[in-house]
Design a protein around this motif. Structure first.
Motif, PDB file in Angstrom:
ATOM      1  N   GLY A  47       0.539  -1.248   0.063  1.00 24.86           N
ATOM      2  CA  GLY A  47      -0.558   0.044   0.103  1.00 24.86           C
ATOM      3  C   GLY A  47       1.018   1.284   0.313  1.00 24.86           C
ATOM      4  N   LEU A  48       1.998   1.001   0.118  1.00 27.40           N
ATOM      5  CA  LEU A  48       3.326   2.683   0.305  1.00 27.40           C
ATOM      6  C   LEU A  48       3.130   2.760  -1.430  1.00 27.40           C
ATOM      7  CD1 LEU A  48       5.644   2.032   2.227  1.00 27.40           C
ATOM      8  CD2 LEU A  48       4.016   2.582   3.226  1.00 27.40           C
ATOM      9  N   VAL A  49       3.586   4.469  -1.936  1.00 32.24           N
ATOM     10  CA  VAL A  49       3.312   4.673  -2.564  1.00 32.24           C
ATOM     11  C   VAL A  49       5.074   5.118  -3.369  1.00 32.24           C
ATOM     12  CG1 VAL A  49       1.179   4.770  -3.240  1.00 32.24           C
ATOM     13  CG2 VAL A  49       2.620   6.687  -2.761  1.00 32.24           C
ATOM     14  N   ALA A  50       5.371   5.401  -3.812  1.00 37.87           N
ATOM     15  CA  ALA A  50       6.618   5.938  -4.538  1.00 37.87           C
ATOM     16  C   ALA A  50       6.535   7.260  -5.090  1.00 37.87           C
ATOM     17  CB  ALA A  50       7.009   4.976  -5.801  1.00 37.87           C
ATOM     18  N   LEU A  51       7.702   8.177  -4.299  1.00 32.73           N
ATOM     19  CA  LEU A  51       8.215   9.517  -4.297  1.00 32.73           C
ATOM     20  C   LEU A  51       8.921   9.885  -5.144  1.00 32.73           C
ATOM     21  CD1 LEU A  51       6.274  12.053  -1.847  1.00 32.73           C
ATOM     22  CD2 LEU A  51       5.149  11.500  -3.948  1.00 32.73           C
ATOM     23  N   GLN A  52       9.291  10.358  -6.461  1.00 33.97           N
ATOM     24  CA  GLN A  52      10.469  10.924  -6.704  1.00 33.97           C
ATOM     25  C   GLN A  52      11.259  12.021  -6.529  1.00 33.97           C
ATOM     26  OE1 GLN A  52      11.883   8.840 -10.494  1.00 33.97           O
ATOM     27  NE2 GLN A  52      12.387  10.744 -10.781  1.00 33.97           N
ATOM     28  N   SER A  53      12.810  12.167  -5.966  1.00 31.79           N
ATOM     29  CA  SER A  53      13.472  13.555  -5.599  1.00 31.79           C
ATOM     30  C   SER A  53      13.536  13.845  -6.754  1.00 31.79           C
ATOM     31  CB  SER A  53      14.014  13.658  -4.104  1.00 31.79           C
ATOM     32  OG  SER A  53      15.212  12.666  -5.292  1.00 31.79           O
ATOM     33  N   ARG A  54      14.536  14.901  -6.047  1.00 33.46           N
ATOM     34  CA  ARG A  54      14.577  15.935  -8.283  1.00 33.46           C
ATOM     35  C   ARG A  54      16.385  14.964  -7.986  1.00 33.46           C
ATOM     36  NH1 ARG A  54      11.741  20.064  -4.959  1.00 33.46           N
ATOM     37  NH2 ARG A  54      12.826  19.926  -3.507  1.00 33.46           N
ATOM     38  N   ASP A  55      16.722  14.777  -7.123  1.00 30.82           N
ATOM     39  CA  ASP A  55      18.086  14.317  -8.002  1.00 30.82           C
ATOM     40  C   ASP A  55      18.270  12.157  -7.918  1.00 30.82           C
ATOM     41  OD1 ASP A  55      17.486  13.018  -4.958  1.00 30.82           O
ATOM     42  OD2 ASP A  55      19.451  13.501  -4.715  1.00 30.82           O
ATOM     43  N   GLN A  56      16.235  12.249  -8.745  1.00 24.73           N
ATOM     44  CA  GLN A  56      16.018  10.725  -9.216  1.00 24.73           C
ATOM     45  C   GLN A  56      15.815  10.403  -7.914  1.00 24.73           C
ATOM     46  OE1 GLN A  56      15.062  11.422 -11.978  1.00 24.73           O
ATOM     47  NE2 GLN A  56      15.299  13.108 -11.751  1.00 24.73           N
ATOM     48  N   ARG A  57      16.111  10.169  -6.509  1.00 26.81           N
ATOM     49  CA  ARG A  57      15.661   9.057  -5.633  1.00 26.81           C
ATOM     50  C   ARG A  57      14.171   8.959  -5.921  1.00 26.81           C
ATOM     51  NH1 ARG A  57      20.545   8.412  -2.457  1.00 26.81           N
ATOM     52  NH2 ARG A  57      22.530  10.295  -3.330  1.00 26.81           N
ATOM     53  N   GLU A  94       3.592   6.337   2.508  1.00 24.19           N
ATOM     54  CA  GLU A  94       2.195   6.281   2.979  1.00 24.19           C
ATOM     55  C   GLU A  94       0.499   6.390   2.775  1.00 24.19           C
ATOM     56  OE1 GLU A  94      -2.332   6.907   4.476  1.00 24.19           O
ATOM     57  OE2 GLU A  94      -0.788   7.727   4.957  1.00 24.19           O
ATOM     58  N   THR A  95      -0.356   6.314   1.451  1.00 26.70           N
ATOM     59  CA  THR A  95      -0.979   7.386   0.717  1.00 26.70           C
ATOM     60  C   THR A  95      -0.850   8.496   0.678  1.00 26.70           C
ATOM     61  OG1 THR A  95      -1.731   5.431  -0.426  1.00 26.70           O
ATOM     62  CG2 THR A  95      -2.748   7.189  -0.997  1.00 26.70           C
ATOM     63  N   GLN A  96      -1.903   8.593   1.892  1.00 26.62           N
ATOM     64  CA  GLN A  96      -2.560  10.191   2.199  1.00 26.62           C
ATOM     65  C   GLN A  96      -1.231  11.218   2.800  1.00 26.62           C
ATOM     66  OE1 GLN A  96      -5.838  10.347   4.816  1.00 26.62           O
ATOM     67  NE2 GLN A  96      -6.084   8.063   5.062  1.00 26.62           N
ATOM     68  N   THR A  97      -0.229  10.350   3.606  1.00 26.65           N
ATOM     69  CA  THR A  97       1.188  11.453   3.798  1.00 26.65           C
ATOM     70  C   THR A  97       2.229  11.978   2.038  1.00 26.65           C
ATOM     71  OG1 THR A  97       1.127   9.841   5.703  1.00 26.65           O
ATOM     72  CG2 THR A  97       3.500  10.770   4.534  1.00 26.65           C
ATOM     73  N   ALA A  98       2.239  10.793   1.152  1.00 32.39           N
ATOM     74  CA  ALA A  98       2.981  11.382   0.120  1.00 32.39           C
ATOM     75  C   ALA A  98       2.239  11.962  -0.694  1.00 32.39           C
ATOM     76  CB  ALA A  98       2.783   9.770  -0.588  1.00 32.39           C
ATOM     77  N   HIS A 121      13.336  15.639  11.363  1.00 33.43           N
ATOM     78  CA  HIS A 121      11.752  14.375  11.286  1.00 33.43           C
ATOM     79  C   HIS A 121      10.411  14.777  11.422  1.00 33.43           C
ATOM     80  CE1 HIS A 121      11.323   9.828  12.235  1.00 33.43           C
ATOM     81  NE2 HIS A 121      10.070  11.034  12.504  1.00 33.43           N
ATOM     82  N   TYR A 122       9.591  14.617  10.481  1.00 33.86           N
ATOM     83  CA  TYR A 122       8.881  15.286  10.845  1.00 33.86           C
ATOM     84  C   TYR A 122       7.336  14.128  10.279  1.00 33.86           C
ATOM     85  CZ  TYR A 122       9.121  19.960  10.941  1.00 33.86           C
ATOM     86  OH  TYR A 122       9.466  21.125  11.199  1.00 33.86           O
ATOM     87  N   SER A 123       6.382  14.315  10.707  1.00 32.73           N
ATOM     88  CA  SER A 123       4.774  12.849  11.243  1.00 32.73           C
ATOM     89  C   SER A 123       4.079  13.495  10.733  1.00 32.73           C
ATOM     90  CB  SER A 123       5.694  12.585  12.455  1.00 32.73           C
ATOM     91  OG  SER A 123       4.256  10.897  12.556  1.00 32.73           O
ATOM     92  N   TYR A 124       3.041  12.493   9.074  1.00 26.24           N
ATOM     93  CA  TYR A 124       1.735  12.836   9.488  1.00 26.24           C
ATOM     94  C   TYR A 124       0.814  12.598  10.308  1.00 26.24           C
ATOM     95  CZ  TYR A 124      -2.457  13.489   6.399  1.00 26.24           C
ATOM     96  OH  TYR A 124      -3.904  13.992   5.692  1.00 26.24           O
ATOM     97  N   TYR A 125       0.371  13.327  11.176  1.00 21.91           N
ATOM     98  CA  TYR A 125       0.081  12.493  12.352  1.00 21.91           C
ATOM     99  C   TYR A 125      -1.259  12.367  11.986  1.00 21.91           C
ATOM    100  CZ  TYR A 125      -2.016  17.843  12.456  1.00 21.91           C
ATOM    101  OH  TYR A 125      -2.430  19.084  12.807  1.00 21.91           O
ATOM    102  N   PRO A 126      -1.658  12.636  11.297  1.00 22.47           N
ATOM    103  CA  PRO A 126      -4.182  12.340  10.837  1.00 22.47           C
ATOM    104  C   PRO A 126      -3.456  10.543  11.106  1.00 22.47           C
ATOM    105  CG  PRO A 126      -3.201  14.057   9.130  1.00 22.47           C
ATOM    106  CD  PRO A 126      -2.065  13.450  10.135  1.00 22.47           C
ATOM    107  N   VAL A 127      -2.143  10.171  10.414  1.00 21.70           N
ATOM    108  CA  VAL A 127      -2.119   8.681  10.032  1.00 21.70           C
ATOM    109  C   VAL A 127      -1.410   7.641  11.250  1.00 21.70           C
ATOM    110  CG1 VAL A 127      -1.618   6.658   8.569  1.00 21.70           C
ATOM    111  CG2 VAL A 127      -3.035   7.958   7.546  1.00 21.70           C
ATOM    112  N   ALA A 128      -0.335   8.440  11.641  1.00 19.98           N
ATOM    113  CA  ALA A 128       0.687   7.579  13.117  1.00 19.98           C
ATOM    114  C   ALA A 128      -0.129   7.890  13.551  1.00 19.98           C
ATOM    115  CB  ALA A 128       2.145   8.992  12.612  1.00 19.98           C
TER     116      ALA A 128
END
Length: 245
Positions: A16-26, A31-35, A178-185
């Protein structure tokens, strides 16, 4: 046997996790809502001239154990509470070594990075990824990420993010990155089960297993359960489908 949802609590499943690509291609898994929320926050920051980049996101149990064991074996540096390198590992007993590692590294199975809701952030316009040390000085006055930190202090909660590790409010040492998406975490934290973790660690070959298991309830209480309170005023921006996350 743990179900898929329970396995995710301890970094044993990335379904269920999704991938985000950084500006340096990493690529980073989230988690979906977090992304979705992070993307909106990143875009808003960019419009204000702030460049927010991800240094670390989802981390599996196995990856966390690799980091843990490398520190326990002296293959990765250990830092004291002031982020100064320690060199006297040979003189430490097992319990002292355990507590020293826990200053800056989560015990496998207890890291919030397992949930896909937590990110380590930096300003990639001010410092290169390879130069980043992830120490608080980089986010304080005169540090390369200070401007980004000021923006996040003012705006992160609008997108559902906050810093769970704060002075005198968390068992874990303060981490300005360190930051957390608290509605899900936060619901994940409330579901956390020490007995499940004990079984996982018992079946593993983790270094310092004996002192870990002896102290596990106290370690979970301090390093998982004890975090800074989530913001009381939730003023999140609408999600891309028009609903609040």
């Amino acid at each position: 046997m743990l179900n898929t949802s329970e396995k995710r609590l301890y970094g044993l499943d990335d379904t269920g996790l999704v991938a985000l690509q950084s500006r340096d291609q990493r690529q980073f898994l989230l988690e979906t809502q977090t992304a979705q929320a992070f993307t909106r926050m990143q875009q808003a920051a960019a419009s204000d001239g702030i460049s927010i980049a991800i240094c670390s996101a989802y981390r599996s149990f196995n990856r966390q154990q690799q980091l843990w064991d490398a520190k326990a074996n002296g293959q990765r540096p250990l830092l004291d509470s002031h982020s100064r390198p320690l060199t006297d590992l040979q003189s430490m007993d097992e319990n002292t070594l355990l507590q020293t590692i826990l200053l800056w590294s989560a015990l496998p199975g207890t890291s919030r990075h397992h949930w896909g809701t937590d990110l380590d952030l930096f300003d990639d316009s001010a410092i290169q990824r390879q130069q980043l040390q992830l120490i608080n000085a980089e986010y304080q006055v005169a540090g390369p990420c200070f401007k980004m930190q000021q923006w996040l202090d003012s705006n992160a909660a609008d997108y559902g993010f906050y810093r769970p590790f704060q002075p005198h409010l968390s068992g874990t040492s303060p981490e300005l990155w360190h930051y957390s998406y608290y509605p899900v975490a936060e619901p994940w934290r409330c579901q956390y089960n020490t007995e499940h973790l004990a079984k996982i660690l018992t079946d593993s070959d983790i270094r310092l297993k004996r002192p870990i298991l002896e102290q596990l309830p106290a370690l979970v209480q301090r390093y998982v359960k004890t975090v800074a309170p989530i913001p009381t005023a939730i003023n999140q921006r609408p999600s891309i489908d028009g609903n609040a996350d």
